[in-house]
Motif scaffolding. Structure first.
Motif, mmCIF file in Angstrom:
data_model
loop_
_atom_site.group_PDB
_atom_site.id
_atom_site.type_symbol
_atom_site.label_atom_id
_atom_site.label_comp_id
_atom_site.label_asym_id
_atom_site.label_seq_id
_atom_site.Cartn_x
_atom_site.Cartn_y
_atom_site.Cartn_z
ATOM 1 N N ASP A 73 1.051 7.907 7.526
ATOM 2 C CA ASP A 73 0.888 6.557 8.036
ATOM 3 C C ASP A 73 2.102 5.705 7.658
ATOM 4 O OD1 ASP A 73 -1.377 4.611 9.135
ATOM 5 O OD2 ASP A 73 -0.291 3.582 7.533
ATOM 6 N N VAL A 84 -8.401 -2.632 11.277
ATOM 7 C CA VAL A 84 -7.677 -2.027 10.164
ATOM 8 C C VAL A 84 -7.786 -2.944 8.950
ATOM 9 C CG1 VAL A 84 -5.441 -1.198 9.339
ATOM 10 C CG2 VAL A 84 -6.084 -0.889 11.747
ATOM 11 N N TYR A 85 -8.261 -2.379 7.866
ATOM 12 C CA TYR A 85 -8.403 -3.117 6.614
ATOM 13 C C TYR A 85 -7.295 -2.652 5.660
ATOM 14 C CZ TYR A 85 -13.111 -4.099 8.372
ATOM 15 O OH TYR A 85 -14.183 -4.501 9.127
ATOM 16 N N LYS A 86 -6.602 -3.624 5.044
ATOM 17 C CA LYS A 86 -5.504 -3.297 4.137
ATOM 18 C C LYS A 86 -5.660 -4.062 2.830
ATOM 19 C CE LYS A 86 -2.171 -2.875 7.971
ATOM 20 N NZ LYS A 86 -0.894 -3.407 8.521
ATOM 21 N N SER A 87 -5.181 -3.448 1.763
ATOM 22 C CA SER A 87 -5.202 -4.132 0.477
ATOM 23 C C SER A 87 -4.075 -3.600 -0.394
ATOM 24 C CB SER A 87 -6.548 -3.916 -0.226
ATOM 25 O OG SER A 87 -6.556 -4.547 -1.487
ATOM 26 N N THR A 88 -3.316 -4.519 -0.984
ATOM 27 C CA THR A 88 -2.298 -4.152 -1.963
ATOM 28 C C THR A 88 -2.582 -4.934 -3.245
ATOM 29 O OG1 THR A 88 -0.609 -3.636 -0.316
ATOM 30 C CG2 THR A 88 0.167 -4.175 -2.517
ATOM 31 N N GLU A 126 -2.392 5.046 11.722
ATOM 32 C CA GLU A 126 -2.646 3.907 12.610
ATOM 33 C C GLU A 126 -2.053 4.126 13.995
ATOM 34 O OE1 GLU A 126 -2.318 -0.978 12.618
ATOM 35 O OE2 GLU A 126 -1.903 0.143 10.770
ATOM 36 N N MET A 130 2.397 2.793 6.531
ATOM 37 C CA MET A 130 2.244 2.112 5.244
ATOM 38 C C MET A 130 2.677 3.011 4.094
ATOM 39 S SD MET A 130 -1.175 0.825 3.241
ATOM 40 C CE MET A 130 -1.503 2.507 2.647
ATOM 41 N N SER A 160 -1.730 0.535 -2.832
ATOM 42 C CA SER A 160 -1.974 0.081 -1.453
ATOM 43 C C SER A 160 -2.980 0.999 -0.774
ATOM 44 C CB SER A 160 -0.668 0.058 -0.649
ATOM 45 O OG SER A 160 0.210 -0.928 -1.130
ATOM 46 N N TYR A 161 -3.977 0.399 -0.149
ATOM 47 C CA TYR A 161 -5.028 1.140 0.542
ATOM 48 C C TYR A 161 -5.128 0.651 1.991
ATOM 49 C CZ TYR A 161 -6.989 2.887 -3.927
ATOM 50 O OH TYR A 161 -7.193 3.505 -5.140
ATOM 51 N N LYS A 162 -5.496 1.569 2.869
ATOM 52 C CA LYS A 162 -5.716 1.207 4.279
ATOM 53 C C LYS A 162 -6.912 1.988 4.814
ATOM 54 C CE LYS A 162 -2.322 0.810 7.407
ATOM 55 N NZ LYS A 162 -1.278 1.181 8.421
#
Length: 465
Positions: free
Chosen positions: A216, A383-387, A369, A218, A405-407
Motif C-alpha cells: 500500500d 478508508v480509515y487512517k491513524s498515525t 487502496e 502508505m 501508522s494503520y490503515k
C-alpha cells in the motif's frame, strides 16, 4: 554400475517446507508410498537462508535498538555494547543445523523415504537421482510434485559476481563495515534494516523513489521516511554499471542515482533483486510441463500443471506468494485431494496475511487502496487512517520516536474490511489475529464491537473513526 530402481505413489522433488508437508501428509496420514528428494539441506530456503535465520538476525537488530533506547528508561549503560558477529552467526548456524535434523526425523516418523541428491527427469514418470556418492537411482512415480523452490538472481552488471545474495548473507564470517544493498523488495529492505541497526554503514540502492512497491502507498511512504530518519542512505532512481575488486576484500561500485554518477568503496555488496525458480537442472522440458515467461511452472488453483500427474507449489510455481506457510498449506491440501479423497481440497490464494521484518515491522492483508479503488470504485470505499506514537516512545524525545501508522480499507454499505496495512512496533504479531478477522469477512462494525486491549498499539484497529 546400473542404476537402482525404485517405484512409489508420490515423488516429491524438493525438501522445503511445502514439499515435505505434502509428502508427510500423503504418507503419514494416508499411507501413500512417498519419496522426497533434496540436493541441498532439508528445510529449503526458509529454514536455511530465509525466514528462520533472517528472523533470528532481526531479533539481534531489535535488541541493538532497545539497548540504544535503554537510557530513556533510566538505565545507565556503562559500556558500549559490542556485537560479536562470529559468535552470533555460529550459534545461528547451529540452530539451523538442529532444524535440519528435526526435519529428517519427521520424515522418518511419517515413513517418507528421503534421498539426498540431484533429481533429473528421464521421462514424464521417471526421475533419476544422483546421490552424493554418484550412485544413480531411477524412480518411477505415479504422481510427482515439483517443489524445488527458488534461488536469488544476479544482474548482468560487469563484476556482479563480486557481490553476494541473500543466501551469501548468512555465510558472512564477519560483519560488513560498509554495505551496499541493491533492491527494493522485502528482502532488500529487511537486510538493510538489520545491518543498519547492528551498526553497519548501510546504503540501499532502489530503482525508483520508493521501495516495497507492491505494498500500500502508505507503507511505501512511511517506511522510506523512517529509514531515512534513522540514517539508512537511500539512493533513489539508481542503477549500477560496474563492480571492481580493489583488494583486501573491498569492492568499488559504479552507480548512478538521482544525484548523478558516482563510485562507492564498500566491503560488502548485497544483491537482492528478485528470485527465480530452481528448475535449471531438472530437465523439466522432457515432461511437457508449461512455464510462464519468468520460468515459473503454470498451475491452477489445485496445483495441477498441464500434465495430469505432475503438480507444483511454492516458489517454483506461478501462484505469486513466495511464503513458507502458503507452500505448507498448499502442500497439505494437495495430498488431501490426491490421497485423502477430499476432492475439492485446495488453498485459497486470497487474503493471505504477510509481514515485512523491516524497522519498524510491516503487516498487510487484502487489497491495497489502489487495488480496492479498481475493484470496488473509490466512491464505494471508506478508508480509515491513524498515525500515532506507541506508548513505548513516551519516555523519549520526539526525534527518537518511530511513528505507528494503520490503515483500514472498507468496501460497500456494510463496510467489509477488504484491506489492512499497518507499520510500527509489534505489527508482525498484531497482524496474525486481524488476518483471521479479514479471512472471516469481518466488517468495520465487527471491529468496533471488539473491546480494545489497553494500552496497546493494536487497539487502534478497533477504535478508529
Amino acid at each position: 554400475m546400473a542404476p537402482i530402481k525404485k517405484e512409489c505413489d508420490y515423488l516429491v522433488l524438493g525438501g522445503g517446507s511445502g514439499g515435505l508437508a505434502s509428502a508427510r501428509r500423503a504418507s503419514g496420514m494416508y499411507g501413500a508410498k512417498a519419496i522426497a528428494v533434496e540436493v541441498k539441506r532439508l528445510g529449503g530456503t526458509c529454514v536455511n537462508v530465509g525466514c528462520v535465520p533472517k528472523k533470528i538476525t532481526w531479533n539481534a537488530a531489535a535488541i541493538a535498538d532497545q539497548i540504544k533506547d535503554a537510557s530513556s528508561y533510566g538505565f545507565s549503560v556503562k559500556h558500549t555494547a559490542e556485537f560479536d558477529w562470529k559468535t552470533f552467526s555460529n550459534k545461528r548456524a547451529q540452530f539451523v543445523k538442529k532444524l535440519n535434523g528435526i526435519y529428517e526425523k519427521n520424515l522418518e516418523k511419517d515413513k517418507v523415504e528421503y534421498l539426498h541428491g540431484l533429481a533429473t527427469f528421464l521421462d514424464p514418470h521417471t526421475v533419476k537421482v544422483t546421490l552424493d556418492d554418484n550412485t544413480e537411482v531411477d524412480i518411477k512415480a505415479k504422481k510427482i510434485l515439483v517443489a524445488v523452490g527458488g534461488h536469488p538472481n544476479l544482474p548482468n552488471t560487469p563484476g556482479a559476481e563480486l557481490g553476494i545474495t541473500s543466501d551469501g548473507f548468512f555465510e558472512l564470517e564477519k560483519q560488513p563495515k560498509k554495505v551496499a544493498v541493491v533492491g527494493a523488495g522485502y528482502i532488500a529492505v529487511e537486510m538493510a534494516g538489520m545491518l543498519h541497526a547492528l551498526g553497519t554503514e548501510t546504503h540501499l540502492f532502489i530503482r525508483h523513489d520508493k521501495f516495497l512497491r507492491t505494498f500500500d502507498p502508505m507503507i511505501q511512504e512511511k517506511v522510506v521516511a523512517e529509514y531515512e530518519r534513522v540514517g539508512v542512505h537511500i539512493h533513489k532512481n539508481s542503477s549500477q554499471s560496474k563492480v571492481e575488486d580493489i583488494g583486501n576484500g573491498n569492492k568499488r561500485l559504479h552507480y548512478k542515482d538521482s544525484n548523478g554518477e558516482g563510485t562507492m568503496d564498500i566491503d560488502c555488496l548485497l544483491w537482492a533483486i528478485g528470485r527465480s525458480p530452481e528448475l535449471e537442472k531438472l530437465n523439466l522440458e522432457i515432461t511437457g510441463v508449461k512455464q510462464n515467461d519468468k520460468g515459473h511452472i503454470i498451475t491452477d488453483k489445485y496445483q495441477n500443471t498441464n500434465v495430469p500427474h505432475i503438480y507444483s507449489l511454492g516458489d517454483a510455481c506461478d501462484r505469486g506468494f513466495e511464503l513458507t506457510p502458503v507452500a505448507i498449506a498448499a502442500g497439505r491440501r494437495l495430498s488431501e485431494r490426491l490421497f485423502g479423497g477430499i476432492e475439492d481440497a485446495h488453498l485459497t490464494y486470497e487474503n493471505i496475511p504477510s509481514v515485512v521484518f523491516s524497522h519498524p515491522t510491516v503487516g498487510s492483508i487484502g487489497l491495497t487502496e489502489p487495488e480496492a479503488q479498481k475493484q470496488y470504485g473509490a466512491e464505494n470505499l471508506k478508508v480509515y487512517k491513524s498515525t500515532f506514537n506507541d506508548l513505548y516512545y513516551s519516555m523519549m524525545e520526539q526525534e527518537e520516536k518511530s511513528p505507528t501508522s494503520y490503515k483500514l480499507i472498507c468496501a460497500g454499505k456494510e463496510e467489509k474490511v477488504v484491506g489492512i496495512h499497518i507499520l510500527g512496533r509489534g505489527s508482525d504479531e498484531v497482524m496474525q489475529g486481524f488476518g483471521v478477522a479479514v479471512k472471516m469477512g469481518a466488517t468495520k462494525k465487527d471491529f468496533d464491537r471488539c473491546v480494545a486491549i489497553h494500552p496497546t498499539a493494536g487497539e487502534e484497529l478497533v477504535t478508529m473513526t
